[in-house]
Design an enzyme around this catalytic site. Structure first.
Site, PDB file in Angstrom:
ATOM      1  N   HIS A   2       4.831   0.183   0.097  1.00  0.00           N
ATOM      2  CA  HIS A   2       5.530  -0.609   1.116  1.00  0.00           C
ATOM      3  C   HIS A   2       4.581  -1.649   1.692  1.00  0.00           C
ATOM      4  CE1 HIS A   2       3.638   2.834   3.114  1.00  0.00           C
ATOM      5  NE2 HIS A   2       3.547   2.094   4.205  1.00  0.00           N
ATOM      6  N   GLU A   8       4.918   8.676   6.394  1.00  0.00           N
ATOM      7  CA  GLU A   8       4.499   7.809   7.497  1.00  0.00           C
ATOM      8  C   GLU A   8       5.657   7.620   8.472  1.00  0.00           C
ATOM      9  OE1 GLU A   8       3.305   3.117   8.269  1.00  0.00           O
ATOM     10  OE2 GLU A   8       3.008   3.976   6.286  1.00  0.00           O
ATOM     11  N   HIS A  35       0.596   5.819   0.964  1.00  0.00           N
ATOM     12  CA  HIS A  35      -0.177   6.904   1.560  1.00  0.00           C
ATOM     13  C   HIS A  35      -0.027   8.135   0.665  1.00  0.00           C
ATOM     14  CE1 HIS A  35      -0.664   4.387   5.076  1.00  0.00           C
ATOM     15  NE2 HIS A  35       0.624   4.090   4.939  1.00  0.00           N
ATOM     16  N   HIS A  51       0.852  -1.191   0.000  1.00  0.00           N
ATOM     17  CA  HIS A  51       0.000   0.000   0.000  1.00  0.00           C
ATOM     18  C   HIS A  51       0.887   1.239   0.000  1.00  0.00           C
ATOM     19  CE1 HIS A  51       1.088  -0.398   4.223  1.00  0.00           C
ATOM     20  NE2 HIS A  51       0.741   0.872   4.377  1.00  0.00           N
ATOM     21  N   GLU A 108       1.282   3.867  13.325  1.00  0.00           N
ATOM     22  CA  GLU A 108       1.575   4.668  12.135  1.00  0.00           C
ATOM     23  C   GLU A 108       1.083   6.086  12.432  1.00  0.00           C
ATOM     24  OE1 GLU A 108       0.550   1.554   8.548  1.00  0.00           O
ATOM     25  OE2 GLU A 108      -1.081   2.782   9.313  1.00  0.00           O
TER      26      GLU A 108
END
Length: 182
Positions: free
Chosen positions: A137, A98, A93, A91, A151
């Site tokens: 990642h 993060e 972001h 996935h 996270e």
């Protein structure tokens, strides 16, 4: 306070040193409250009391927007639990870098960058990880117990996009063009 008392103050920070063990917490709270009394605002965000927001095979996560804490709108976070043998799927972001803090267990994270570059690192309780915004990642649980990590994002909202979501929400022609398949 007298000027002589100030002369006795340390000239440098003290990090680890011998001192008396503090008394009961209630005494410190009363002293800190002073003549105004205790604050009516609760400054704690009780993560353990929040409901699980996502459950996937091999992991579960709680995603938080800290807007429940008055005026705190620039932090989003999730506590992720990956069961033994499980994986936090590939996935990325799209809205923020993060930062991770590994709470318990052992894991391995692989981060992909442009130009066919990737890096794989092992993590355990107490370690910190970092992934730049938009870099794909995934995190594997490599231990025999649950892997749990926090996270955190400098953003008002938690956003992630899993590879499986991208594949199912992108027109098939575009997926084929990206992957070079028929």
């Amino acid at each position: 306070m007298s000027e002589q008392a100030l002369d006795k103050m340390p000239r440098r920070e003290k990090f680890i040193f011998q001192a008396e063990v503090p008394g009961p917490l209630e005494a410190d709270q009363k002293a800190a409250a002073g003549s105004l009394g205790m604050s009516t605002q609760d400054f704690a965000f009780r993560v353990a009391q929040q409901p699980i927001s996502k459950t996937h095979q091999g992991r579960r996560s709680k995603n938080y927007r800290f807007q429940q804490i008055q005026n705190l709108t620039t932090i989003a976070a999730a506590i992720v639990t990956v069961h033994p043998g499980g994986i936090r799927e590939l996935h990325w972001h799209p809205n923020a870098d993060e930062w991770q803090y590994y709470i318990s267990g052992a894991g391995r994270m692989t981060v992909f960058a442009t130009g066919g570059r990737a890096r794989t690192m092992d993590f355990q309780a107490g370690d910190v990880g970092y992934i730049q915004k938009t870099l794909p990642h995934y995190v594997e649980n490599t231990g025999a117990t649950d892997l749990k990590f926090l996270e955190m994002f400098k953003s008002s909202s938690y956003q992630d996009l899993a590879l499986s979501e991208w594949l199912t929400h992108t027109p098939p022609e575009l997926v084929m063009a990206h992957l070079g398949i028929g």
